[in-house]
Write a protein that holds these residues in place. Structure first.
Motif, PDB file in Angstrom:
ATOM      1  N   TYR A 111      39.386  41.354  36.510  1.00 47.81           N
ATOM      2  CA  TYR A 111      40.097  40.128  36.837  1.00 47.81           C
ATOM      3  C   TYR A 111      40.218  39.988  38.348  1.00 47.81           C
ATOM      4  O   TYR A 111      40.425  40.980  39.051  1.00 47.81           O
ATOM      5  N   CYS A 112      40.122  38.758  38.827  1.00 53.72           N
ATOM      6  CA  CYS A 112      40.535  38.523  40.199  1.00 53.72           C
ATOM      7  C   CYS A 112      41.899  37.848  40.175  1.00 53.72           C
ATOM      8  O   CYS A 112      42.253  37.156  39.205  1.00 53.72           O
ATOM      9  N   ALA A 113      42.655  38.082  41.217  1.00 49.05           N
ATOM     10  CA  ALA A 113      44.010  37.562  41.304  1.00 49.05           C
ATOM     11  C   ALA A 113      44.329  37.252  42.754  1.00 49.05           C
ATOM     12  O   ALA A 113      43.731  37.829  43.666  1.00 49.05           O
ATOM     13  N   ALA A 114      45.265  36.337  42.946  1.00 49.62           N
ATOM     14  CA  ALA A 114      45.615  35.904  44.300  1.00 49.62           C
ATOM     15  C   ALA A 114      47.103  36.062  44.552  1.00 49.62           C
ATOM     16  O   ALA A 114      47.937  35.817  43.669  1.00 49.62           O
ATOM     17  N   ASP A 115      47.412  36.477  45.784  1.00 51.12           N
ATOM     18  CA  ASP A 115      48.798  36.548  46.220  1.00 51.12           C
ATOM     19  C   ASP A 115      48.933  35.820  47.550  1.00 51.12           C
ATOM     20  O   ASP A 115      48.129  36.037  48.440  1.00 51.12           O
ATOM     21  N   PRO A 116      49.967  34.987  47.681  1.00 50.19           N
ATOM     22  CA  PRO A 116      50.103  34.199  48.920  1.00 50.19           C
ATOM     23  C   PRO A 116      50.548  35.002  50.133  1.00 50.19           C
ATOM     24  O   PRO A 116      50.570  34.457  51.255  1.00 50.19           O
ATOM     25  N   HIS A 117      50.887  36.282  49.935  1.00 55.08           N
ATOM     26  CA  HIS A 117      51.422  37.050  51.055  1.00 55.08           C
ATOM     27  C   HIS A 117      50.529  38.211  51.475  1.00 55.08           C
ATOM     28  O   HIS A 117      50.077  38.260  52.624  1.00 55.08           O
ATOM     29  N   SER A 118      50.302  39.147  50.577  1.00 51.15           N
ATOM     30  CA  SER A 118      49.551  40.328  50.985  1.00 51.15           C
ATOM     31  C   SER A 118      49.022  41.070  49.771  1.00 51.15           C
ATOM     32  O   SER A 118      49.329  40.731  48.632  1.00 51.15           O
ATOM     33  N   CYS A 119      48.248  42.115  50.062  1.00 52.56           N
ATOM     34  CA  CYS A 119      47.704  42.956  48.990  1.00 52.56           C
ATOM     35  C   CYS A 119      48.791  43.787  48.312  1.00 52.56           C
ATOM     36  O   CYS A 119      48.526  44.417  47.285  1.00 52.56           O
ATOM     37  N   LEU A 120      49.980  43.774  48.852  1.00 53.82           N
ATOM     38  CA  LEU A 120      51.101  44.477  48.217  1.00 53.82           C
ATOM     39  C   LEU A 120      51.957  43.543  47.367  1.00 53.82           C
ATOM     40  O   LEU A 120      52.987  43.950  46.858  1.00 53.82           O
ATOM     41  N   GLY A 121      51.520  42.291  47.236  1.00 53.54           N
ATOM     42  CA  GLY A 121      52.296  41.304  46.526  1.00 53.54           C
ATOM     43  C   GLY A 121      52.205  41.430  45.015  1.00 53.54           C
ATOM     44  O   GLY A 121      51.612  42.380  44.474  1.00 53.54           O
ATOM     45  N   SER A 122      52.772  40.455  44.341  1.00 53.57           N
ATOM     46  CA  SER A 122      52.846  40.487  42.878  1.00 53.57           C
ATOM     47  C   SER A 122      51.683  39.765  42.204  1.00 53.57           C
ATOM     48  O   SER A 122      51.581  39.783  40.980  1.00 53.57           O
ATOM     49  N   PHE A 123      50.824  39.132  42.957  1.00 54.95           N
ATOM     50  CA  PHE A 123      49.641  38.456  42.428  1.00 54.95           C
ATOM     51  C   PHE A 123      49.999  37.523  41.270  1.00 54.95           C
ATOM     52  O   PHE A 123      49.682  37.795  40.111  1.00 54.95           O
ATOM     53  N   PRO A 124      50.615  36.409  41.549  1.00 55.53           N
ATOM     54  CA  PRO A 124      51.030  35.478  40.488  1.00 55.53           C
ATOM     55  C   PRO A 124      49.908  34.636  39.897  1.00 55.53           C
ATOM     56  O   PRO A 124      50.087  34.024  38.841  1.00 55.53           O
ATOM     57  N   LEU A 125      48.753  34.615  40.543  1.00 58.77           N
ATOM     58  CA  LEU A 125      47.653  33.773  40.062  1.00 58.77           C
ATOM     59  C   LEU A 125      46.514  34.651  39.584  1.00 58.77           C
ATOM     60  O   LEU A 125      46.044  35.514  40.339  1.00 58.77           O
ATOM     61  N   TRP A 126      46.048  34.383  38.366  1.00 56.22           N
ATOM     62  CA  TRP A 126      45.025  35.240  37.739  1.00 56.22           C
ATOM     63  C   TRP A 126      43.897  34.420  37.147  1.00 56.22           C
ATOM     64  O   TRP A 126      44.118  33.318  36.612  1.00 56.22           O
ATOM     65  N   GLY A 127      42.703  35.006  37.198  1.00 56.15           N
ATOM     66  CA  GLY A 127      41.571  34.442  36.507  1.00 56.15           C
ATOM     67  C   GLY A 127      41.537  34.917  35.061  1.00 56.15           C
ATOM     68  O   GLY A 127      42.401  35.674  34.611  1.00 56.15           O
ATOM     69  N   GLN A 128      40.506  34.488  34.331  1.00 54.70           N
ATOM     70  CA  GLN A 128      40.432  34.777  32.896  1.00 54.70           C
ATOM     71  C   GLN A 128      39.777  36.121  32.600  1.00 54.70           C
ATOM     72  O   GLN A 128      39.855  36.610  31.471  1.00 54.70           O
ATOM     73  N   GLY A 129      39.125  36.694  33.579  1.00 58.25           N
ATOM     74  CA  GLY A 129      38.496  37.995  33.397  1.00 58.25           C
ATOM     75  C   GLY A 129      37.036  37.895  33.018  1.00 58.25           C
ATOM     76  O   GLY A 129      36.581  36.901  32.440  1.00 58.25           O
ATOM     77  N   THR A 130      36.299  38.943  33.352  1.00 60.76           N
ATOM     78  CA  THR A 130      34.897  39.054  32.975  1.00 60.76           C
ATOM     79  C   THR A 130      34.636  40.495  32.534  1.00 60.76           C
ATOM     80  O   THR A 130      35.099  41.440  33.160  1.00 60.76           O
ATOM     81  N   GLN A 131      33.904  40.642  31.446  1.00 58.32           N
ATOM     82  CA  GLN A 131      33.672  41.971  30.865  1.00 58.32           C
ATOM     83  C   GLN A 131      32.542  42.692  31.596  1.00 58.32           C
ATOM     84  O   GLN A 131      31.465  42.118  31.813  1.00 58.32           O
ATOM     85  N   VAL A 132      32.803  43.933  31.954  1.00 59.74           N
ATOM     86  CA  VAL A 132      31.783  44.814  32.505  1.00 59.74           C
ATOM     87  C   VAL A 132      31.651  46.005  31.573  1.00 59.74           C
ATOM     88  O   VAL A 132      32.648  46.675  31.279  1.00 59.74           O
ATOM     89  N   THR A 133      30.443  46.244  31.099  1.00 60.80           N
ATOM     90  CA  THR A 133      30.187  47.371  30.213  1.00 60.80           C
ATOM     91  C   THR A 133      29.071  48.213  30.806  1.00 60.80           C
ATOM     92  O   THR A 133      27.986  47.696  31.094  1.00 60.80           O
ATOM     93  N   VAL A 134      29.356  49.493  31.014  1.00 62.53           N
ATOM     94  CA  VAL A 134      28.385  50.411  31.589  1.00 62.53           C
ATOM     95  C   VAL A 134      28.008  51.429  30.530  1.00 62.53           C
ATOM     96  O   VAL A 134      28.863  52.176  30.040  1.00 62.53           O
ATOM     97  N   SER A 135      26.744  51.441  30.160  1.00 66.56           N
ATOM     98  CA  SER A 135      26.278  52.359  29.139  1.00 66.56           C
ATOM     99  C   SER A 135      25.782  53.657  29.770  1.00 66.56           C
ATOM    100  O   SER A 135      25.255  53.662  30.885  1.00 66.56           O
ATOM    101  N   SER A 136      25.939  54.731  29.038  1.00 67.41           N
ATOM    102  CA  SER A 136      25.529  56.046  29.569  1.00 67.41           C
ATOM    103  C   SER A 136      24.086  56.365  29.210  1.00 67.41           C
ATOM    104  O   SER A 136      23.449  55.671  28.447  1.00 67.41           O
TER     105      SER A 136
END
Length: 120
Positions: free
Chosen positions: A95-120
């Protein structure tokens, strides 16, 4: 309307690469710290990387340092996560997320997510 769209996920073999994109509409990424998070099945969500809005500083979880790179393209209002040397343990919804202040913030805005699958 504020909206994020993540893309670039998929299935890849261990050792491979993927580049995730997070595109915003309805607001400008320039003014926000943007973080990438992931959540694997049965696990808590964890922060992977973040890029600061103030000076462009970047931060990485120890588990991805040296393999993942976060970057910006302000002309496209998009943030990226380049993921190299992928491991099966990187499998998660990202997921990506946004915070209006800093990387230590609460990230109130979120995307829907994208699946990453790594096979061995």
């Amino acid at each position: 309307e504020v909206q994020f769209v993540e893309s670039g996920g998929g299935l890849v073999q261990a050792g491979g690469s993927l580049r995730l994109s997070c595109a915003a509409s309805g607001f400008t990424f320039d003014d926000y710290a943007i973080g990438w998070f992931r959540q694997a099945p049965g696990k808590e969500r964890e922060g992977v990387s973040c890029i600061s809005s103030s000076d462009g500083s970047t931060y990485y979880a120890d588990s991805v340092k040296g393999r993942f790179t976060i970057s910006s393209d302000n002309s496209k209002n998009t943030r990226y996560l380049q993921m190299n040397s992928l491991k099966p343990e990187d499998t998660a919804v990202y997921y990506c997320a946004a915070d209006p202040h800093s990387c230590l913030g609460s990230f109130p805005l979120w995307g829907q997510g994208t699946q990453v699958t790594v096979s061995s």
